[in-house]
Motif scaffolding. Structure first.
Motif, PDB file in Angstrom:
ATOM      1  N   PRO A  94      68.032 -54.051 -14.811  1.00 25.68           N
ATOM      2  CA  PRO A  94      68.568 -55.397 -14.568  1.00 25.68           C
ATOM      3  C   PRO A  94      68.208 -55.886 -13.169  1.00 25.68           C
ATOM      4  CG  PRO A  94      70.329 -53.765 -14.558  1.00 25.68           C
ATOM      5  CD  PRO A  94      69.060 -53.036 -14.882  1.00 25.68           C
ATOM      6  N   LEU A  95      67.664 -57.090 -13.110  1.00 29.49           N
ATOM      7  CA  LEU A  95      67.285 -57.702 -11.840  1.00 29.49           C
ATOM      8  C   LEU A  95      67.809 -59.129 -11.791  1.00 29.49           C
ATOM      9  CD1 LEU A  95      63.528 -56.633 -11.754  1.00 29.49           C
ATOM     10  CD2 LEU A  95      65.265 -55.847 -10.158  1.00 29.49           C
ATOM     11  N   ALA A  96      68.449 -59.481 -10.686  1.00 24.96           N
ATOM     12  CA  ALA A  96      68.843 -60.869 -10.471  1.00 24.96           C
ATOM     13  C   ALA A  96      67.621 -61.615  -9.958  1.00 24.96           C
ATOM     14  CB  ALA A  96      69.979 -60.933  -9.456  1.00 24.96           C
ATOM     15  N   GLU A  97      67.640 -62.942 -10.044  1.00 28.07           N
ATOM     16  CA  GLU A  97      66.501 -63.728  -9.562  1.00 28.07           C
ATOM     17  C   GLU A  97      66.239 -63.429  -8.094  1.00 28.07           C
ATOM     18  OE1 GLU A  97      64.951 -68.320  -9.401  1.00 28.07           O
ATOM     19  OE2 GLU A  97      66.459 -67.751 -10.873  1.00 28.07           O
ATOM     20  N   ASN A  98      64.955 -63.200  -7.775  1.00 31.60           N
ATOM     21  CA  ASN A  98      64.479 -62.871  -6.425  1.00 31.60           C
ATOM     22  C   ASN A  98      65.007 -61.540  -5.891  1.00 31.60           C
ATOM     23  OD1 ASN A  98      62.925 -65.263  -6.203  1.00 31.60           O
ATOM     24  ND2 ASN A  98      64.802 -66.377  -5.763  1.00 31.60           N
ATOM     25  N   GLU A  99      65.510 -60.675  -6.768  1.00 31.10           N
ATOM     26  CA  GLU A  99      65.994 -59.362  -6.353  1.00 31.10           C
ATOM     27  C   GLU A  99      64.855 -58.346  -6.389  1.00 31.10           C
ATOM     28  OE1 GLU A  99      69.399 -56.054  -7.514  1.00 31.10           O
ATOM     29  OE2 GLU A  99      68.935 -57.633  -8.941  1.00 31.10           O
ATOM     30  N   GLU A 100      64.848 -57.450  -5.421  1.00 29.34           N
ATOM     31  CA  GLU A 100      63.874 -56.354  -5.384  1.00 29.34           C
ATOM     32  C   GLU A 100      64.590 -55.039  -5.593  1.00 29.34           C
ATOM     33  OE1 GLU A 100      61.487 -56.010  -1.876  1.00 29.34           O
ATOM     34  OE2 GLU A 100      60.364 -57.826  -2.314  1.00 29.34           O
ATOM     35  N   LYS A 101      63.953 -54.142  -6.344  1.00 30.87           N
ATOM     36  CA  LYS A 101      64.448 -52.779  -6.525  1.00 30.87           C
ATOM     37  C   LYS A 101      63.261 -51.855  -6.458  1.00 30.87           C
ATOM     38  CE  LYS A 101      68.615 -53.482  -9.202  1.00 30.87           C
ATOM     39  NZ  LYS A 101      69.377 -53.114 -10.383  1.00 30.87           N
ATOM     40  N   GLU A 102      63.549 -50.579  -6.308  1.00 32.80           N
ATOM     41  CA  GLU A 102      62.497 -49.575  -6.309  1.00 32.80           C
ATOM     42  C   GLU A 102      62.645 -48.745  -7.580  1.00 32.80           C
ATOM     43  OE1 GLU A 102      61.441 -46.063  -3.380  1.00 32.80           O
ATOM     44  OE2 GLU A 102      61.300 -48.025  -2.395  1.00 32.80           O
ATOM     45  N   VAL A 103      61.542 -48.591  -8.307  1.00 37.50           N
ATOM     46  CA  VAL A 103      61.516 -47.779  -9.519  1.00 37.50           C
ATOM     47  C   VAL A 103      60.448 -46.713  -9.310  1.00 37.50           C
ATOM     48  CG1 VAL A 103      61.068 -47.762 -12.008  1.00 37.50           C
ATOM     49  CG2 VAL A 103      62.218 -49.730 -10.972  1.00 37.50           C
ATOM     50  N   GLU A 104      60.879 -45.468  -9.207  1.00 32.92           N
ATOM     51  CA  GLU A 104      59.983 -44.330  -8.984  1.00 32.92           C
ATOM     52  C   GLU A 104      59.009 -44.579  -7.826  1.00 32.92           C
ATOM     53  OE1 GLU A 104      58.389 -42.269 -12.362  1.00 32.92           O
ATOM     54  OE2 GLU A 104      60.039 -42.921 -13.624  1.00 32.92           O
ATOM     55  N   GLY A 105      59.544 -45.120  -6.725  1.00 33.19           N
ATOM     56  CA  GLY A 105      58.752 -45.333  -5.528  1.00 33.19           C
ATOM     57  C   GLY A 105      57.941 -46.616  -5.507  1.00 33.19           C
ATOM     58  N   MET A 121      58.777 -69.203 -18.335  1.00 33.91           N
ATOM     59  CA  MET A 121      58.607 -67.773 -18.470  1.00 33.91           C
ATOM     60  C   MET A 121      59.170 -67.076 -17.236  1.00 33.91           C
ATOM     61  SD  MET A 121      54.809 -67.228 -19.970  1.00 33.91           S
ATOM     62  CE  MET A 121      55.157 -66.191 -21.354  1.00 33.91           C
ATOM     63  N   LYS A 122      59.774 -65.951 -17.472  1.00 35.48           N
ATOM     64  CA  LYS A 122      60.293 -65.127 -16.397  1.00 35.48           C
ATOM     65  C   LYS A 122      59.167 -64.209 -15.915  1.00 35.48           C
ATOM     66  CE  LYS A 122      63.547 -61.317 -15.909  1.00 35.48           C
ATOM     67  NZ  LYS A 122      64.610 -60.580 -16.574  1.00 35.48           N
ATOM     68  N   CYS A 123      59.099 -63.965 -14.616  1.00 28.21           N
ATOM     69  CA  CYS A 123      58.042 -63.117 -14.053  1.00 28.21           C
ATOM     70  C   CYS A 123      58.666 -61.967 -13.276  1.00 28.21           C
ATOM     71  CB  CYS A 123      57.131 -63.925 -13.134  1.00 28.21           C
ATOM     72  SG  CYS A 123      55.846 -62.927 -12.356  1.00 28.21           S
ATOM     73  N   ILE A 124      58.190 -60.764 -13.571  1.00 29.32           N
ATOM     74  CA  ILE A 124      58.569 -59.576 -12.812  1.00 29.32           C
ATOM     75  C   ILE A 124      57.303 -59.060 -12.138  1.00 29.32           C
ATOM     76  CG2 ILE A 124      59.489 -57.230 -12.890  1.00 29.32           C
ATOM     77  CD1 ILE A 124      61.000 -58.066 -15.448  1.00 29.32           C
ATOM     78  N   SER A 125      57.330 -58.949 -10.818  1.00 33.82           N
ATOM     79  CA  SER A 125      56.184 -58.450 -10.064  1.00 33.82           C
ATOM     80  C   SER A 125      56.378 -56.969  -9.779  1.00 33.82           C
ATOM     81  CB  SER A 125      56.046 -59.205  -8.742  1.00 33.82           C
ATOM     82  OG  SER A 125      55.821 -60.580  -8.995  1.00 33.82           O
ATOM     83  N   VAL A 126      55.306 -56.204  -9.970  1.00 34.33           N
ATOM     84  CA  VAL A 126      55.333 -54.758  -9.749  1.00 34.33           C
ATOM     85  C   VAL A 126      54.228 -54.455  -8.741  1.00 34.33           C
ATOM     86  CG1 VAL A 126      55.185 -52.496 -10.846  1.00 34.33           C
ATOM     87  CG2 VAL A 126      56.099 -54.439 -12.144  1.00 34.33           C
ATOM     88  N   TYR A 127      54.597 -53.945  -7.573  1.00 34.38           N
ATOM     89  CA  TYR A 127      53.646 -53.788  -6.475  1.00 34.38           C
ATOM     90  C   TYR A 127      53.016 -52.400  -6.454  1.00 34.38           C
ATOM     91  CZ  TYR A 127      55.613 -58.206  -5.163  1.00 34.38           C
ATOM     92  OH  TYR A 127      56.019 -59.513  -5.181  1.00 34.38           O
ATOM     93  N   THR A 128      51.963 -52.249  -7.254  1.00 33.48           N
ATOM     94  CA  THR A 128      51.150 -51.038  -7.274  1.00 33.48           C
ATOM     95  C   THR A 128      49.785 -51.401  -7.849  1.00 33.48           C
ATOM     96  OG1 THR A 128      50.939 -48.749  -8.051  1.00 33.48           O
ATOM     97  CG2 THR A 128      51.973 -50.306  -9.567  1.00 33.48           C
ATOM     98  N   ASN A 129      48.767 -50.673  -7.451  1.00 28.93           N
ATOM     99  CA  ASN A 129      47.459 -50.862  -8.069  1.00 28.93           C
ATOM    100  C   ASN A 129      47.113 -49.679  -8.963  1.00 28.93           C
ATOM    101  OD1 ASN A 129      46.990 -48.941  -6.159  1.00 28.93           O
ATOM    102  ND2 ASN A 129      45.279 -49.970  -5.178  1.00 28.93           N
ATOM    103  N   ASN A 130      48.086 -48.814  -9.206  1.00 30.35           N
ATOM    104  CA  ASN A 130      47.909 -47.619 -10.016  1.00 30.35           C
ATOM    105  C   ASN A 130      48.328 -47.906 -11.457  1.00 30.35           C
ATOM    106  OD1 ASN A 130      48.286 -45.113 -11.319  1.00 30.35           O
ATOM    107  ND2 ASN A 130      48.711 -44.085  -9.380  1.00 30.35           N
ATOM    108  N   PHE A 131      47.333 -48.126 -12.336  1.00 32.61           N
ATOM    109  CA  PHE A 131      47.637 -48.478 -13.724  1.00 32.61           C
ATOM    110  C   PHE A 131      48.405 -47.372 -14.438  1.00 32.61           C
ATOM    111  CE2 PHE A 131      46.757 -48.571 -18.262  1.00 32.61           C
ATOM    112  CZ  PHE A 131      47.217 -49.835 -18.569  1.00 32.61           C
TER     113      PHE A 131
END
Length: 90
Positions: free
Chosen positions: A25-36, A1-11
């Motif tokens: 689109p994300l490459a393996e181990n790539e980080e991006k910012e989406v709306e902060g 399974m592929k895993c995408i981590s999203v770093y927020t505690n705001n549901f």
């Protein structure tokens, strides 16, 4: 399974940007910012990791049956698990 981590505690914020995350689109181990919010492609995760996390009392489990996606929320991170067969729109 592929895993995408999203770093927020705001549901609510996570819910608002969820579809954008899946279409980013994300490459393996790539980080991006989406709306902060930092989003990271965490690579492949073994099935036993998901089972182990589901058993923890501090983990919230959400399941999207129509897309076979599982989302775990613990601490200040959401983890989106996408099966190999799921094609994410890029």
């Amino acid at each position: 399974m592929k895993c995408i981590s999203v770093y927020t505690n705001n549901f609510e914020l996570f819910s608002d940007i969820y579809e954008t995350i899946l279409s980013t689109p994300l490459a393996e181990n790539e980080e991006k910012e989406v709306e902060g919010v930092t989003v990271s492609e965490s690579g492949e995760v073994p099935e036993n990791y998901l089972d182990k996390m589901k058993a923890r009392p501090d983990v919230v489990v959400m399941r999207l049956k129509d897309r076979d996606i599982t989302i775990l929320q613990h601490g200040s991170v959401f983890e989106i698990f996408i099966p190999e067969t799921e094609s994410v729109v890029h």
